[in-house]
Design an enzyme around this catalytic site. Structure first.
Site, PDB file in Angstrom:
ATOM      1  CE1 TYR A  71      -4.070   0.541   3.842  1.00  0.00           C
ATOM      2  CE2 TYR A  71      -5.211  -1.426   4.445  1.00  0.00           C
ATOM      3  CZ  TYR A  71      -4.705  -0.618   3.623  1.00  0.00           C
ATOM      4  OH  TYR A  71      -4.578  -1.030   2.202  1.00  0.00           O
ATOM      5  CB  SER A 126      -0.894  -0.229   1.164  1.00  0.00           C
ATOM      6  OG  SER A 126      -1.330   1.182   1.529  1.00  0.00           O
TER       7      SER A 126
HETATM    8  P1  NAP Z   1     -11.903  -5.193  -1.070  1.00  0.00           P
HETATM    9  O1  NAP Z   1     -12.618  -4.995  -2.435  1.00  0.00           O
HETATM   10  O2  NAP Z   1     -12.295  -4.693   0.134  1.00  0.00           O
HETATM   11  O3  NAP Z   1     -11.400  -6.743  -0.784  1.00  0.00           O
HETATM   12  C1  NAP Z   1     -10.934  -7.189   0.221  1.00  0.00           C
HETATM   13  C2  NAP Z   1     -10.989  -8.525   0.250  1.00  0.00           C
HETATM   14  O4  NAP Z   1     -10.380  -9.296   1.408  1.00  0.00           O
HETATM   15  C3  NAP Z   1     -12.441  -9.234  -0.038  1.00  0.00           C
HETATM   16  O5  NAP Z   1     -12.720  -9.925  -0.916  1.00  0.00           O
HETATM   17  C4  NAP Z   1     -12.489 -10.080   1.410  1.00  0.00           C
HETATM   18  O6  NAP Z   1     -13.276 -11.313   1.079  1.00  0.00           O
HETATM   19  C5  NAP Z   1     -11.298 -10.380   1.934  1.00  0.00           C
HETATM   20  N1  NAP Z   1     -10.907 -10.567   3.182  1.00  0.00           N
HETATM   21  C6  NAP Z   1     -11.179  -9.488   4.119  1.00  0.00           C
HETATM   22  N2  NAP Z   1     -10.776 -10.387   5.483  1.00  0.00           N
HETATM   23  C7  NAP Z   1     -10.714 -11.561   5.069  1.00  0.00           C
HETATM   24  C8  NAP Z   1     -10.463 -12.979   6.041  1.00  0.00           C
HETATM   25  N3  NAP Z   1     -10.317 -12.847   7.126  1.00  0.00           N
HETATM   26  N4  NAP Z   1     -10.490 -14.082   5.327  1.00  0.00           N
HETATM   27  C9  NAP Z   1     -10.463 -14.009   3.825  1.00  0.00           C
HETATM   28  N5  NAP Z   1     -10.605 -13.045   3.045  1.00  0.00           N
HETATM   29  C10 NAP Z   1     -10.752 -11.630   3.602  1.00  0.00           C
HETATM   30  O7  NAP Z   1     -10.515  -4.422  -1.179  1.00  0.00           O
HETATM   31  P2  NAP Z   1      -9.622  -4.166  -2.199  1.00  0.00           P
HETATM   32  O8  NAP Z   1      -9.310  -2.484  -2.342  1.00  0.00           O
HETATM   33  O9  NAP Z   1      -9.590  -4.924  -3.283  1.00  0.00           O
HETATM   34  O10 NAP Z   1      -8.420  -4.665  -1.537  1.00  0.00           O
HETATM   35  C11 NAP Z   1      -7.438  -5.727  -1.779  1.00  0.00           C
HETATM   36  C12 NAP Z   1      -6.009  -5.438  -1.038  1.00  0.00           C
HETATM   37  O11 NAP Z   1      -5.525  -4.346  -1.776  1.00  0.00           O
HETATM   38  C13 NAP Z   1      -6.300  -5.372   0.195  1.00  0.00           C
HETATM   39  O12 NAP Z   1      -5.055  -5.846   0.823  1.00  0.00           O
HETATM   40  C14 NAP Z   1      -6.195  -3.816   0.483  1.00  0.00           C
HETATM   41  O13 NAP Z   1      -5.423  -3.614   1.557  1.00  0.00           O
HETATM   42  C15 NAP Z   1      -5.153  -3.423  -0.791  1.00  0.00           C
HETATM   43  N6  NAP Z   1      -5.033  -2.286  -1.076  1.00  0.00           N
HETATM   44  C16 NAP Z   1      -6.101  -1.600  -1.435  1.00  0.00           C
HETATM   45  C17 NAP Z   1      -5.941  -0.149  -2.126  1.00  0.00           C
HETATM   46  C18 NAP Z   1      -7.209   0.704  -2.814  1.00  0.00           C
HETATM   47  O14 NAP Z   1      -7.188   1.756  -3.068  1.00  0.00           O
HETATM   48  N7  NAP Z   1      -8.246  -0.028  -2.932  1.00  0.00           N
HETATM   49  C19 NAP Z   1      -4.929   0.560  -2.204  1.00  0.00           C
HETATM   50  C20 NAP Z   1      -3.585  -0.256  -1.636  1.00  0.00           C
HETATM   51  C21 NAP Z   1      -3.814  -1.436  -1.174  1.00  0.00           C
HETATM   52  P3  NAP Z   1     -14.784 -11.405   1.675  1.00  0.00           P
HETATM   53  O15 NAP Z   1     -15.491 -10.585   1.012  1.00  0.00           O
HETATM   54  O16 NAP Z   1     -14.886 -13.135   1.144  1.00  0.00           O
HETATM   55  O17 NAP Z   1     -14.410 -11.300   3.340  1.00  0.00           O
HETATM   56  C1  GCO Z   2      -7.140   5.354   3.064  1.00  0.00           C
HETATM   57  C2  GCO Z   2      -7.240   4.195   1.854  1.00  0.00           C
HETATM   58  C3  GCO Z   2      -5.747   3.818   1.444  1.00  0.00           C
HETATM   59  C4  GCO Z   2      -5.703   2.833   0.451  1.00  0.00           C
HETATM   60  C5  GCO Z   2      -4.397   2.323   0.119  1.00  0.00           C
HETATM   61  C6  GCO Z   2      -3.524   3.409  -0.525  1.00  0.00           C
HETATM   62  O1  GCO Z   2      -8.150   5.327   3.831  1.00  0.00           O
HETATM   63  O2  GCO Z   2      -6.118   5.932   2.931  1.00  0.00           O
HETATM   64  O3  GCO Z   2      -8.111   3.132   2.011  1.00  0.00           O
HETATM   65  O4  GCO Z   2      -5.079   3.133   2.536  1.00  0.00           O
HETATM   66  O5  GCO Z   2      -6.548   1.898   0.470  1.00  0.00           O
HETATM   67  O6  GCO Z   2      -3.862   1.585   1.022  1.00  0.00           O
HETATM   68  O7  GCO Z   2      -2.437   2.550  -1.264  1.00  0.00           O
END
Ligand code: NAP
Ligand code: GCO
Length: 263
Positions: free
Chosen positions: A160, A147
């Site tokens: 986080y 992230s």
């Molecule tokens: P998301 O749509 O909320 O997806 C998160 C997934 O994690 C969901 O499919 C959920 O599955 C699963 N999950 C949560 N707790 C779990 C558990 N205990 N066991 C199994 N599965 C679990 O979020 P996303 O944005 O796609 O995030 C995916 C990854 O990218 C995360 O690690 C997030 O921190 C990272 N990320 C996101 C962003 C962003 O801007 N969106 C940026 C940087 C990093 P269920 O529905 O089955 O619970």
């Molecule tokens: C926030 C966002 C971020 C993104 C991501 C950025 O509240 O700042 O959710 O944490 O998800 O991790 O890379």
């Protein structure tokens, strides 16, 4: 091997955790398009069933397993079942993640622990579960979804950021400890991506929405599709000499202190 074959995932088994939607779904679909056998995980029957239905609509016969990735016994059982029913895991993407946006002094220790459990402890548990078979097989790829908060802090996301900062160092440690077994462990660091996790920040007129657009040189939110090319690269033989690297896919956020206000 032709140059493009270096990027093929043909014959590989890829487990992507939390791949029922969002970034995990996009990565899994890209891996299938690159030739991999897809194994997805979700925490609930409904999320796994929904995911498999959507993958089928996308022409992908994915394998789905329900597992709370923070539970070591459930993870061990899931990995054993996958190895028996699908095959040894060649590629693990630790994608499952949660966030709680709470001012630190108002956050309970339990809330802090819950986030660290999913975002940091679970990648440790899953990596520990797949590495022995990767060593026996003579190769493996582990990709941890990091992230911006692996590098930068911001208000209300202390748990986080602590977890994602730790995940960066866990990535480097796995690379250090298991690189000699031809296992590459790298991070993929998304910027601000349009998924359900950031939906609350993207509501029209939300100050954070305008802030991120201004803070990102690409002047837009990223999409899950933006993650797929880098994710295929890190899962493929094209990155066999890349280890312990965090590949940020952020539209340039980490490259800049931000733009001066126009006047
Ligand atoms: P998301 O749509 O909320 O997806 C998160 C997934 O994690 C969901 O499919 C959920 O599955 C699963 N999950 C949560 N707790 C779990 C558990 N205990 N066991 C199994 N599965 C679990 O979020 P996303 O944005 O796609 O995030 C995916 C990854 O990218 C995360 O690690 C997030 O921190 C990272 N990320 C996101 C962003 C962003 O801007 N969106 C940026 C940087 C990093 P269920 O529905 O089955 O619970
Ligand atoms: C926030 C966002 C971020 C993104 C991501 C950025 O509240 O700042 O959710 O944490 O998800 O991790 O890379």
């Amino acid at each position: 091997m032709s140059f493009t074959e270096k990027f093929s995932l043909k014959g590989k088994v890829a487990l992507i955790t939390g791949a029922s939607h969002g970034i995990g779904y996009a990565i899994a679909k890209a891996y299938a398009d690159a030739g991999a056998t897809i194994v997805v995980n979700g925490s609930r029957q409904s999320s796994v069933d929904g995911a498999l239905e959507n993958y089928k609509k996308d022409g992908i016969n994915a394998h789905g397993y329900i597992c709370n990735v923070t539970n070591e016994d459930q993870v061990q059982e899931m990995i054993e079942k996958i190895e028996h029913e699908v095959g040894v895991i060649d590629i693990l993407v630790n994608n499952a993640g949660i966030i709680k946006r709470i001012p630190m002094c108002e956050m309970t220790a339990e809330e802090f622990r819950e986030v660290v459990d999913v975002d940091l402890n679970a990648p440790f548990i899953l990596s520990k579960a797949v590495i022995p078979s990767m060593i026996k097989k003579g190769h493996g790829k582990i990709i941890n979804i990091c992230s911006m908060t692996s590098e930068l802090g911001r208000e209300t996301v202390s748990a986080y950021a602590a977890a994602k900062g730790g995940l960066k160092m866990l990535t480097k440690n796995i690379a250090s400890e298991y690189g000699e077994y031809n296992i590459q462990c790298n991070g993929l660091g998304p910027g601000y991506i349009e998924t359900s996790q950031t939906a609350a920040l993207r509501n029209e007129g939300h100050p954070f929405n305008d802030f991120i657009i201004g803070r990102t040189p690409a002047a837009r939110w990223g999409t899950p599709d933006d993650m797929t090319g880098p994710a295929v690269f890190l899962a493929s033989e094209a990155s066999d000499f890349v280890n312990g690297h965090i590949l940020y896919v952020d539209g340039g956020i980490l490259a800049t202190i931000g733009k001066q206000p126009k006047y």
